[in-house]
Design a protein around this motif. Structure first.
Motif, PDB file in Angstrom:
ATOM      1  N   ILE A  11      13.108 -28.422  25.706  1.00 61.17           N
ATOM      2  CA  ILE A  11      12.148 -29.522  25.760  1.00 61.17           C
ATOM      3  C   ILE A  11      11.305 -29.399  27.019  1.00 61.17           C
ATOM      4  N   PHE A  12      10.011 -29.489  26.832  1.00 63.99           N
ATOM      5  CA  PHE A  12       9.088 -29.279  27.942  1.00 63.99           C
ATOM      6  C   PHE A  12       9.286 -30.325  29.046  1.00 63.99           C
ATOM      7  N   LEU A  13       9.698 -31.526  28.655  1.00 66.32           N
ATOM      8  CA  LEU A  13       9.855 -32.601  29.633  1.00 66.32           C
ATOM      9  C   LEU A  13      10.948 -32.305  30.651  1.00 66.32           C
ATOM     10  N   GLU A  14      11.915 -31.493  30.270  1.00 64.01           N
ATOM     11  CA  GLU A  14      13.004 -31.192  31.193  1.00 64.01           C
ATOM     12  C   GLU A  14      12.539 -30.333  32.360  1.00 64.01           C
ATOM     13  N   ALA A  15      11.290 -29.806  32.256  1.00 62.99           N
ATOM     14  CA  ALA A  15      10.765 -29.004  33.351  1.00 62.99           C
ATOM     15  C   ALA A  15      10.313 -29.867  34.523  1.00 62.99           C
ATOM     16  N   PHE A  16      10.092 -31.175  34.268  1.00 62.72           N
ATOM     17  CA  PHE A  16       9.682 -32.054  35.349  1.00 62.72           C
ATOM     18  C   PHE A  16      10.877 -32.373  36.244  1.00 62.72           C
ATOM     19  N   GLU A  17      10.598 -32.558  37.516  1.00 67.95           N
ATOM     20  CA  GLU A  17      11.653 -32.776  38.485  1.00 67.95           C
ATOM     21  C   GLU A  17      11.943 -34.250  38.717  1.00 67.95           C
ATOM     22  N   GLY A  18      11.342 -35.111  37.957  1.00 62.98           N
ATOM     23  CA  GLY A  18      11.597 -36.538  38.100  1.00 62.98           C
ATOM     24  C   GLY A  18      10.407 -37.349  37.639  1.00 62.98           C
ATOM     25  N   PRO A  19      10.537 -38.672  37.646  1.00 60.56           N
ATOM     26  CA  PRO A  19       9.461 -39.545  37.165  1.00 60.56           C
ATOM     27  C   PRO A  19       8.158 -39.357  37.935  1.00 60.56           C
ATOM     28  N   LEU A  20       8.220 -39.236  39.256  1.00 61.10           N
ATOM     29  CA  LEU A  20       6.999 -39.042  40.034  1.00 61.10           C
ATOM     30  C   LEU A  20       6.310 -37.741  39.669  1.00 61.10           C
ATOM     31  N   ASP A  21       7.105 -36.703  39.392  1.00 58.63           N
ATOM     32  CA  ASP A  21       6.528 -35.422  39.014  1.00 58.63           C
ATOM     33  C   ASP A  21       5.779 -35.541  37.692  1.00 58.63           C
ATOM     34  N   LEU A  22       6.362 -36.235  36.728  1.00 57.63           N
ATOM     35  CA  LEU A  22       5.702 -36.432  35.430  1.00 57.63           C
ATOM     36  C   LEU A  22       4.446 -37.284  35.582  1.00 57.63           C
ATOM     37  N   LEU A  23       4.538 -38.352  36.362  1.00 59.62           N
ATOM     38  CA  LEU A  23       3.392 -39.233  36.540  1.00 59.62           C
ATOM     39  C   LEU A  23       2.256 -38.503  37.262  1.00 59.62           C
ATOM     40  N   LEU A  24       2.583 -37.741  38.260  1.00 63.13           N
ATOM     41  CA  LEU A  24       1.563 -36.981  38.974  1.00 63.13           C
ATOM     42  C   LEU A  24       0.925 -35.939  38.060  1.00 63.13           C
ATOM     43  N   TYR A  25       1.726 -35.360  37.182  1.00 56.56           N
ATOM     44  CA  TYR A  25       1.195 -34.385  36.231  1.00 56.56           C
ATOM     45  C   TYR A  25       0.170 -35.033  35.294  1.00 56.56           C
ATOM     46  N   LEU A  26       0.477 -36.225  34.785  1.00 54.62           N
ATOM     47  CA  LEU A  26      -0.451 -36.914  33.878  1.00 54.62           C
ATOM     48  C   LEU A  26      -1.763 -37.254  34.586  1.00 54.62           C
ATOM     49  N   ILE A  27      -1.680 -37.663  35.834  1.00 52.52           N
ATOM     50  CA  ILE A  27      -2.892 -38.038  36.576  1.00 52.52           C
ATOM     51  C   ILE A  27      -3.739 -36.810  36.879  1.00 52.52           C
TER      52      ILE A  27
ATOM     53  N   LEU B   7       4.803 -43.529  28.628  1.00 54.97           N
ATOM     54  CA  LEU B   7       5.786 -44.049  27.679  1.00 54.97           C
ATOM     55  C   LEU B   7       5.962 -43.119  26.501  1.00 54.97           C
ATOM     56  N   SER B   8       4.889 -42.453  26.070  1.00 59.88           N
ATOM     57  CA  SER B   8       5.016 -41.515  24.947  1.00 59.88           C
ATOM     58  C   SER B   8       5.918 -40.344  25.321  1.00 59.88           C
ATOM     59  N   TYR B   9       5.800 -39.893  26.548  1.00 61.52           N
ATOM     60  CA  TYR B   9       6.690 -38.819  27.003  1.00 61.52           C
ATOM     61  C   TYR B   9       8.127 -39.317  27.116  1.00 61.52           C
ATOM     62  N   VAL B  10       8.302 -40.528  27.619  1.00 67.76           N
ATOM     63  CA  VAL B  10       9.652 -41.079  27.751  1.00 67.76           C
ATOM     64  C   VAL B  10      10.304 -41.262  26.387  1.00 67.76           C
ATOM     65  N   ASP B  11       9.523 -41.688  25.392  1.00 63.42           N
ATOM     66  CA  ASP B  11      10.066 -41.807  24.031  1.00 63.42           C
ATOM     67  C   ASP B  11      10.552 -40.459  23.531  1.00 63.42           C
ATOM     68  N   GLU B  12       9.824 -39.412  23.861  1.00 61.13           N
ATOM     69  CA  GLU B  12      10.232 -38.082  23.432  1.00 61.13           C
ATOM     70  C   GLU B  12      11.554 -37.681  24.107  1.00 61.13           C
ATOM     71  N   ILE B  13      11.692 -38.063  25.366  1.00 60.89           N
ATOM     72  CA  ILE B  13      12.944 -37.749  26.056  1.00 60.89           C
ATOM     73  C   ILE B  13      14.107 -38.514  25.428  1.00 60.89           C
ATOM     74  N   ARG B  14      13.893 -39.796  25.132  1.00 56.94           N
ATOM     75  CA  ARG B  14      14.979 -40.629  24.603  1.00 56.94           C
ATOM     76  C   ARG B  14      15.480 -40.108  23.268  1.00 56.94           C
ATOM     77  N   SER B  15      14.600 -39.498  22.506  1.00 57.07           N
ATOM     78  CA  SER B  15      15.028 -38.984  21.208  1.00 57.07           C
ATOM     79  C   SER B  15      15.906 -37.754  21.329  1.00 57.07           C
ATOM     80  N   ARG B  16      15.950 -37.140  22.520  1.00 58.02           N
ATOM     81  CA  ARG B  16      16.693 -35.893  22.663  1.00 58.02           C
ATOM     82  C   ARG B  16      17.767 -35.969  23.751  1.00 58.02           C
ATOM     83  N   ASN B  17      17.483 -36.689  24.808  1.00 59.07           N
ATOM     84  CA  ASN B  17      18.424 -36.719  25.931  1.00 59.07           C
ATOM     85  C   ASN B  17      18.384 -38.110  26.544  1.00 59.07           C
ATOM     86  N   LEU B  18      19.348 -38.933  26.170  1.00 56.24           N
ATOM     87  CA  LEU B  18      19.357 -40.322  26.637  1.00 56.24           C
ATOM     88  C   LEU B  18      19.668 -40.404  28.123  1.00 56.24           C
ATOM     89  N   GLU B  19      20.550 -39.544  28.611  1.00 56.10           N
ATOM     90  CA  GLU B  19      20.885 -39.572  30.030  1.00 56.10           C
ATOM     91  C   GLU B  19      19.681 -39.208  30.886  1.00 56.10           C
TER      92      GLU B  19
END
Length: 280
Positions: free
Chosen positions: A49-65, A85-97
């Motif tokens: 999953i591509f989202l697992e490449a992010f190092e945390g919430p700030l990294d994902l948010l900075l990437y979107l901006i 939120l769309s990215y977070v929904d994708e994470i929840r469907s695969r990795n809840l932790e």
């Protein structure tokens, strides 16, 4: 994309999104995958999953901006929050932790957007109300600085990754071994002392009795408390050849009785005399 639009998402036959904002949905053996194949079965373990490449919430948010060239000092909260939120929904469907770490930032984004919709409140002593996004902007800028600094550090050669330390082992004896002093070396040193004695000797004929034992004691006193003494330093040329001869005999007697050691670092090097080592 307008302020109220959500990010572009298409669902495949299995309910997974095919494309998310032209960002790779997953990686297949290291290659980015922008859409799920329709005629090829891919085992779940082959997808990362591509989202697992992010190092945390700030990294994902900075990437979107940064991806959409938003001004980080004037963040459009609705667009960013919807995409986040769309990215977070994708994470929840695969990795809840993994999603739990991102949900706190999602709540913070929603809170900031809610505060922006309410009339601003001025704090005591402030001329203008504080922007609800100020704290988030500060954290994003600090995180970006640290991330860029870590990337620059990563380019520095690292031990074990870019180079290895060369190690050379040299065997050395515990005690230094000096070359043995040959008889010829003592003879040459003695001749040099005699030559210098002739240059300073006085032609005064006198008779004096000299004690070899006395000069042995004098030599031992001279060597006491000193590690090495040059061979020539033990003689006193100004006192004449007789004293030199007695001193030389005293040295030979001391060496014979193993009270002193005569050493030389290498061939043709100065000769040194020291007290013999006596184990305690």
């Amino acid at each position: 994309m307008t302020e109220d639009e959500a990010p572009s998402r298409k669902s495949g036959a299995d309910g997974l999104p095919e494309v998310i904002d032209q960002v790779a949905l997953a990686r297949l053996y290291g290659e980015p995958l922008f859409a799920l194949p329709q005629d090829l079965y891919i085992p779940p373990d082959a997808l990362e999953i591509f989202l697992e490449a992010f190092e945390g919430p700030l990294d994902l948010l900075l990437y979107l901006i940064r991806k959409q060239n938003f001004n980080i000092l004037d963040i459009p909260m609705l667009k960013v929050t919807q995409q986040y939120l769309s990215y977070v929904d994708e994470i929840r469907s695969r990795n809840l932790e993994l999603a739990a770490e991102y949900l706190l930032m999602a709540a913070m984004l929603i809170e900031i957007k809610s505060r922006m919709l309410l009339p601003p409140k001025k704090q005591e002593g402030e001329t203008e109300p504080e922007d609800p996004r100020a704290e988030l902007v500060r954290r994003l800028l600090e995180y970006e600085q640290m991330k860029l600094a870590s990337q620059r550090l990563n380019t520095v050669p690292q031990y074990g990754r870019d180079f290895l330390r060369a190690q050379v082992y040299i065997e050395q004896s515990l005690q230094p071994r000096f070359p043995d002093v040959e008889l010829v070396d003592l003879q040459d040193a003695w001749r040099d002392i005699l030559k210098r004695a002739k240059l300073v000797q006085h032609h005064k004929i006198t008779r004096e009795e000299l004690s070899v034992r006395e000069y042995m004691s004098n030599v031992l006193k001279t060597l006491q408390g000193r590690r090495f003494v040059e061979f020539e330093e033990l003689f006193q040329p100004e006192k004449g050849g007789t004293v030199l001869v007695v001193t030389f005999i005293a040295l030979l007697e001391l060496a014979k009785e193993t009270l002193i050691e005569i050493t030389q670092a290498e061939a043709f090097a100065p000769i040194y005399v020291r007290l013999a080592y006596t184990p305690v």
